[in-house]
Design a protein around this motif. Structure first.
Motif, short mmCIF file in Angstrom:
data_model
loop_
_atom_site.label_atom_id
_atom_site.label_comp_id
_atom_site.label_asym_id
_atom_site.label_seq_id
_atom_site.Cartn_x
_atom_site.Cartn_y
_atom_site.Cartn_z
N GLN A 45 -14.70 27.74 -32.51
CA GLN A 45 -14.48 27.23 -31.17
C GLN A 45 -14.25 28.40 -30.22
OE1 GLN A 45 -11.60 25.62 -33.40
NE2 GLN A 45 -11.28 27.78 -33.62
N LYS A 46 -14.36 28.13 -28.93
CA LYS A 46 -14.16 29.18 -27.94
C LYS A 46 -12.69 29.47 -27.71
CE LYS A 46 -18.41 28.60 -25.33
NZ LYS A 46 -19.01 28.34 -24.04
N ARG A 56 -17.14 22.53 -37.30
CA ARG A 56 -16.28 22.64 -38.47
C ARG A 56 -17.02 22.26 -39.74
NH1 ARG A 56 -16.44 18.18 -35.87
NH2 ARG A 56 -15.87 16.17 -36.70
N GLN A 84 -14.24 19.40 -28.77
CA GLN A 84 -14.79 19.41 -30.12
C GLN A 84 -14.82 20.82 -30.68
OE1 GLN A 84 -18.88 18.07 -30.20
NE2 GLN A 84 -19.27 18.90 -28.19
N ILE A 85 -14.95 20.90 -31.99
CA ILE A 85 -15.06 22.17 -32.69
C ILE A 85 -16.23 22.04 -33.68
CG2 ILE A 85 -12.64 22.84 -32.45
CD1 ILE A 85 -12.10 21.75 -35.23
N GLN A 131 -8.77 23.73 -28.11
CA GLN A 131 -9.58 22.91 -29.00
C GLN A 131 -8.86 22.62 -30.32
OE1 GLN A 131 -12.77 25.81 -27.98
NE2 GLN A 131 -14.12 24.09 -28.43
N PHE A 132 -8.73 23.62 -31.18
CA PHE A 132 -8.20 23.38 -32.52
C PHE A 132 -6.75 22.91 -32.52
CE2 PHE A 132 -6.15 24.76 -36.46
CZ PHE A 132 -6.95 24.11 -37.38
#
Length: 131
Positions: free
Chosen positions: A80-81, A54, A51-52, A86-87
């Motif tokens: 995000q890390k 956003r 997940q992010i 993630q993205f």
């Protein structure tokens, strides 16, 4: 999209932040939230928990002098890390399958590193990156 337009509630709820029921079916047996709906494709439940954080922001910048159409859209900010974990996978999935693709046009993007905040006296920005 998988949400009610005026409230932002998922099609399976009443309020914007209600839990989404991806298993819900219509009387004819089809999913209430389409398999290629944005809300489903971007959800952690369909992305191995990825997940992010956003948020989208609408903008309007007047009329386009060439086309005479309204110059408006949405810019999107996400935290995000690890964008590669993630993205990028989430956006790739959306790019291939999202029902919203019919209505959107990507015009640019950028990635910015933001170091953690300060934890107390003697700390400095970026220090955690060298630990």
């Amino acid at each position: 999209f998988g949400r009610v337009k005026d409230t932002g509630a998922p099609l399976t709820g009443k309020h914007e932040f209600d839990r989404i029921d991806f298993a819900a079916k219509n009387p004819d047996g089809t999913p209430v939230i389409a398999l290629d709906a944005h809300i489903r494709l971007a959800a952690p439940e369909t992305n191995d928990g990825v997940q992010i954080l956003r948020r989208g922001y609408s903008y309007t910048d007047g009329m386009d002098p060439v086309t005479g159409q309204l110059d408006a859209g949405l810019f999107f900010i996400a935290f995000q890390k690890d964008p590669r974990r993630q993205f990028v996978p989430i956006q790739t999935r959306l790019g291939h399958n999202d029902l919203l693709n019919e209505y959107i046009k990507h015009t640019g993007s950028g990635i910015f590193a933001v170091p953690p905040g300060l934890s107390g006296p003697g700390d400095w920005f970026g220090k955690a990156l060298f630990a």
